[in-house]
Design a protein around this motif. Structure first.
Motif, PDB file in Angstrom:
ATOM      1  N   ILE A 130       0.820  -1.219   0.000  1.00 11.15           N
ATOM      2  CA  ILE A 130       0.000   0.000   0.000  1.00 11.15           C
ATOM      3  C   ILE A 130       0.852   1.267   0.000  1.00 11.15           C
ATOM      4  N   GLU A 131       2.149   1.111   0.267  1.00  4.94           N
ATOM      5  CA  GLU A 131       3.089   2.244   0.286  1.00  4.94           C
ATOM      6  C   GLU A 131       2.647   3.325   1.264  1.00  4.94           C
ATOM      7  N   ARG A 132       2.128   2.853   2.381  1.00  2.00           N
ATOM      8  CA  ARG A 132       1.698   3.714   3.491  1.00  2.00           C
ATOM      9  C   ARG A 132       1.858   2.895   4.771  1.00  2.00           C
ATOM     10  N   PRO A 133       1.987   3.561   5.914  1.00  2.00           N
ATOM     11  CA  PRO A 133       1.961   2.794   7.168  1.00  2.00           C
ATOM     12  C   PRO A 133       0.580   2.176   7.368  1.00  2.00           C
ATOM     13  N   LEU A 134       0.548   0.964   7.886  1.00  2.00           N
ATOM     14  CA  LEU A 134      -0.707   0.361   8.301  1.00  2.00           C
ATOM     15  C   LEU A 134      -0.970   0.787   9.745  1.00  2.00           C
ATOM     16  N   VAL A 135      -2.219   1.114  10.041  1.00  2.00           N
ATOM     17  CA  VAL A 135      -2.621   1.520  11.385  1.00  2.00           C
ATOM     18  C   VAL A 135      -3.495   0.412  11.962  1.00  2.00           C
ATOM     19  N   LEU A 136      -3.140  -0.107  13.131  1.00  2.00           N
ATOM     20  CA  LEU A 136      -3.850  -1.238  13.734  1.00  2.00           C
ATOM     21  C   LEU A 136      -4.650  -0.802  14.948  1.00  2.00           C
ATOM     22  N   GLU A 137      -5.851  -1.340  15.050  1.00  2.00           N
ATOM     23  CA  GLU A 137      -6.766  -1.014  16.146  1.00  2.00           C
ATOM     24  C   GLU A 137      -6.700  -2.060  17.249  1.00  2.00           C
ATOM     25  N   ASN A 138      -6.613  -1.605  18.498  1.00  2.00           N
ATOM     26  CA  ASN A 138      -6.814  -2.509  19.631  1.00  2.00           C
ATOM     27  C   ASN A 138      -8.279  -2.954  19.628  1.00  2.00           C
ATOM     28  N   VAL A 139      -8.516  -4.243  19.621  1.00  2.00           N
ATOM     29  CA  VAL A 139      -9.870  -4.744  19.388  1.00  2.00           C
ATOM     30  C   VAL A 139     -10.511  -5.276  20.664  1.00  2.00           C
ATOM     31  N   SER A 140     -11.832  -5.362  20.644  1.00  2.00           N
ATOM     32  CA  SER A 140     -12.545  -6.067  21.710  1.00  2.00           C
ATOM     33  C   SER A 140     -12.479  -7.565  21.414  1.00  2.00           C
ATOM     34  N   CYS A 164       4.392   0.261  13.056  1.00  2.00           N
ATOM     35  CA  CYS A 164       3.127   0.728  12.477  1.00  2.00           C
ATOM     36  C   CYS A 164       2.389   1.602  13.481  1.00  2.00           C
ATOM     37  N   GLY A 165       1.298   2.198  13.038  1.00  2.00           N
ATOM     38  CA  GLY A 165       0.542   3.118  13.869  1.00  2.00           C
ATOM     39  C   GLY A 165      -0.551   2.418  14.661  1.00  2.00           C
ATOM     40  N   LEU A 166      -1.129   3.168  15.605  1.00  2.00           N
ATOM     41  CA  LEU A 166      -2.192   2.665  16.474  1.00  2.00           C
ATOM     42  C   LEU A 166      -3.467   3.467  16.262  1.00  2.00           C
ATOM     43  N   LEU A 167      -4.559   2.759  16.025  1.00  2.00           N
ATOM     44  CA  LEU A 167      -5.897   3.321  16.123  1.00  2.00           C
ATOM     45  C   LEU A 167      -6.392   2.984  17.520  1.00  2.00           C
ATOM     46  N   LEU A 168      -6.466   3.996  18.361  1.00  2.00           N
ATOM     47  CA  LEU A 168      -6.812   3.776  19.767  1.00  2.00           C
ATOM     48  C   LEU A 168      -8.332   3.794  19.914  1.00  2.00           C
ATOM     49  N   ARG A 195       2.670   6.367  18.854  1.00  2.00           N
ATOM     50  CA  ARG A 195       2.110   5.483  17.826  1.00  2.00           C
ATOM     51  C   ARG A 195       0.671   5.844  17.468  1.00  2.00           C
ATOM     52  N   ILE A 196       0.002   6.674  18.271  1.00  2.00           N
ATOM     53  CA  ILE A 196      -1.412   6.947  18.071  1.00  2.00           C
ATOM     54  C   ILE A 196      -1.608   7.843  16.848  1.00  2.00           C
ATOM     55  N   VAL A 197      -2.366   7.330  15.878  1.00  2.00           N
ATOM     56  CA  VAL A 197      -2.676   8.086  14.665  1.00  2.00           C
ATOM     57  C   VAL A 197      -4.044   8.748  14.799  1.00  2.00           C
ATOM     58  N   TYR A 198      -5.018   8.001  15.279  1.00  2.00           N
ATOM     59  CA  TYR A 198      -6.334   8.579  15.560  1.00  2.00           C
ATOM     60  C   TYR A 198      -7.078   7.630  16.481  1.00  2.00           C
ATOM     61  N   GLY A 199      -8.302   7.995  16.858  1.00  2.00           N
ATOM     62  CA  GLY A 199      -9.050   7.212  17.825  1.00  2.00           C
ATOM     63  C   GLY A 199     -10.491   6.963  17.408  1.00  2.00           C
ATOM     64  N   HIS A 200     -11.093   5.967  18.052  1.00  2.00           N
ATOM     65  CA  HIS A 200     -12.509   5.633  17.912  1.00  2.00           C
ATOM     66  C   HIS A 200     -13.197   5.762  19.267  1.00  2.00           C
ATOM     67  N   ALA A 233      -5.741  13.545  28.198  1.00  2.00           N
ATOM     68  CA  ALA A 233      -4.890  14.090  29.264  1.00  2.00           C
ATOM     69  C   ALA A 233      -3.530  13.405  29.292  1.00  2.00           C
ATOM     70  N   HIS A 234      -3.504  12.112  29.013  1.00  2.00           N
ATOM     71  CA  HIS A 234      -2.246  11.357  29.096  1.00  2.00           C
ATOM     72  C   HIS A 234      -1.456  11.402  27.795  1.00  2.00           C
ATOM     73  N   HIS A 235      -2.131  11.225  26.673  1.00  2.00           N
ATOM     74  CA  HIS A 235      -1.443  11.079  25.384  1.00  2.00           C
ATOM     75  C   HIS A 235      -1.431  12.364  24.563  1.00  2.00           C
ATOM     76  N   GLY A 236      -2.202  13.372  24.992  1.00  2.00           N
ATOM     77  CA  GLY A 236      -2.404  14.538  24.141  1.00  2.00           C
ATOM     78  C   GLY A 236      -3.607  14.312  23.235  1.00  2.00           C
ATOM     79  N   VAL A 237      -4.115  15.389  22.664  1.00  2.00           N
ATOM     80  CA  VAL A 237      -5.302  15.291  21.813  1.00  2.00           C
ATOM     81  C   VAL A 237      -4.949  14.655  20.476  1.00  2.00           C
ATOM     82  N   PHE A 238      -5.750  13.697  20.061  1.00  2.00           N
ATOM     83  CA  PHE A 238      -5.571  13.047  18.765  1.00  2.00           C
ATOM     84  C   PHE A 238      -6.924  13.047  18.036  1.00  2.00           C
ATOM     85  N   PRO A 239      -6.914  12.999  16.697  1.00  2.00           N
ATOM     86  CA  PRO A 239      -8.180  12.954  15.964  1.00  2.00           C
ATOM     87  C   PRO A 239      -9.012  11.765  16.435  1.00  2.00           C
ATOM     88  N   THR A 240     -10.303  11.978  16.601  1.00  2.00           N
ATOM     89  CA  THR A 240     -11.173  10.936  17.144  1.00  2.00           C
ATOM     90  C   THR A 240     -12.500  10.967  16.413  1.00  2.00           C
TER      91      THR A 240
END
Length: 275
Positions: A130-140, A164-168, A195-200, A233-240
């Motif tokens: 994909i010539e981009r970083p893959l972003v992985l989500e912590n799953v339930s 790779c990045g994290l979808l938190l 590692r946090i790229v964005y959040g859900h 508060a801990h990680h700083g503001v990230f897109p969500t």
């Protein structure tokens, strides 16, 4: 790169958003699988939106942890979709959904060193295509077969070794903390901020006092909103962004929760400036 507060985009929203993007929404997220099969008018409508507004993608069927061979043809189709719509972020679930065929559910990867190595190799292969970083989500997840590592140890090892990045996903942390009896805040603070790229954030269903089902079919509850504030508060503001996959209310009601994300982001940024 997206910023601010976003919304998971569904095909049913297409004409409404074409008429005018809600001011509360800074960016949208789409599942490539829901659009790749379609061309013609539908594809042109989506293209008219991706040309004007920030979009990211969140996949459903990469099956990054599967023992089946990586579906390279599928990954190439995702790459073409990303290129066509000039989308730079492709995220997926740190799980698997195939074993000699599709399972139609997200299954838990065993938390083992062997599984870390297996996933890391597949992530690097995907990133090469994909010539981009893959972003992985912590799953339930609802079971942990063959567990040797703690969930947090497993997630952090994959992120580090695959680079790779994290979808938190804040709701998934809360769901797992109830279902598996761990401290949600301790887990949250153990994730790598860099590692946090964005959040859900999303809603869920209480099956029992000690069993929560991650449905994305209800409003976000107060403890999950509080955990999002602690994440900022801990990680700083990230897109969500807000996920809502069924029982989807009208757009104005969805935007109330999107606006709540934005308000917490503003509050956290103000607190950082005062500190």
């Amino acid at each position: 790169m997206p910023c601010g507060a976003g919304l998971g985009f569904k095909r049913r929203m297409l004409d409404d958003v074409l008429s005018g993007k809600p001011s509360a929404v800074d960016f949208f997220e789409v599942a490539p699988e829901n659009w790749i099969p379609f061309g013609g008018k539908l594809s042109k409508k989506l293209r008219s939106l991706t040309e004007k507004h920030p979009f990211i993608t969140h996949g459903l069927s990469l099956s990054i942890g599967s023992l089946d061979p990586l579906d390279v043809d599928f990954v190439k189709r995702v790459k073409s979709f990303l290129d066509e719509h000039n989308i730079q972020i492709y995220s997926e679930h740190l799980s698997y959904c195939s074993s000699d065929g599709h399972l139609y559910d997200l299954m838990p990867i065993p938390f083992t060193e062997e599984a870390v190595k297996h996933v890391v190799g597949r992530v690097k292969h995907v990133q090469d295509i994909i010539e981009r970083p893959l972003v992985l989500e912590n799953v339930s997840y609802y079971a942990a077969p063959g567990q040797q590592l703690k969930e947090l140890e497993f997630v952090n090892a994959v992120l580090s070794e695959a680079d790779c990045g994290l979808l938190l996903d804040v709701n998934n942390i809360y769901v797992n903390s109830i279902n598996h009896g761990y401290d949600a805040l301790e887990y949250l603070q153990g994730l790598p901020s860099e590692r946090i790229v964005y959040g859900h954030i999303a809603g869920h269903y209480d099956e029992a006092e000690d069993l929560i089902i991650d449905t994305h079919g209800a409003d976000v509850i107060d403890p999950v909103w509080a955990l999002l504030q602690q994440a900022y508060a801990h990680h700083g503001v990230f897109p969500t962004l807000l996920e809502r996959d069924f029982n989807i209310p009208p757009m104005p009601e969805l935007c109330v929760e999107v606006e709540k994300i934005a308000e917490f982001q503003r509050q956290s940024l103000t607190a950082e400036q005062r500190a």
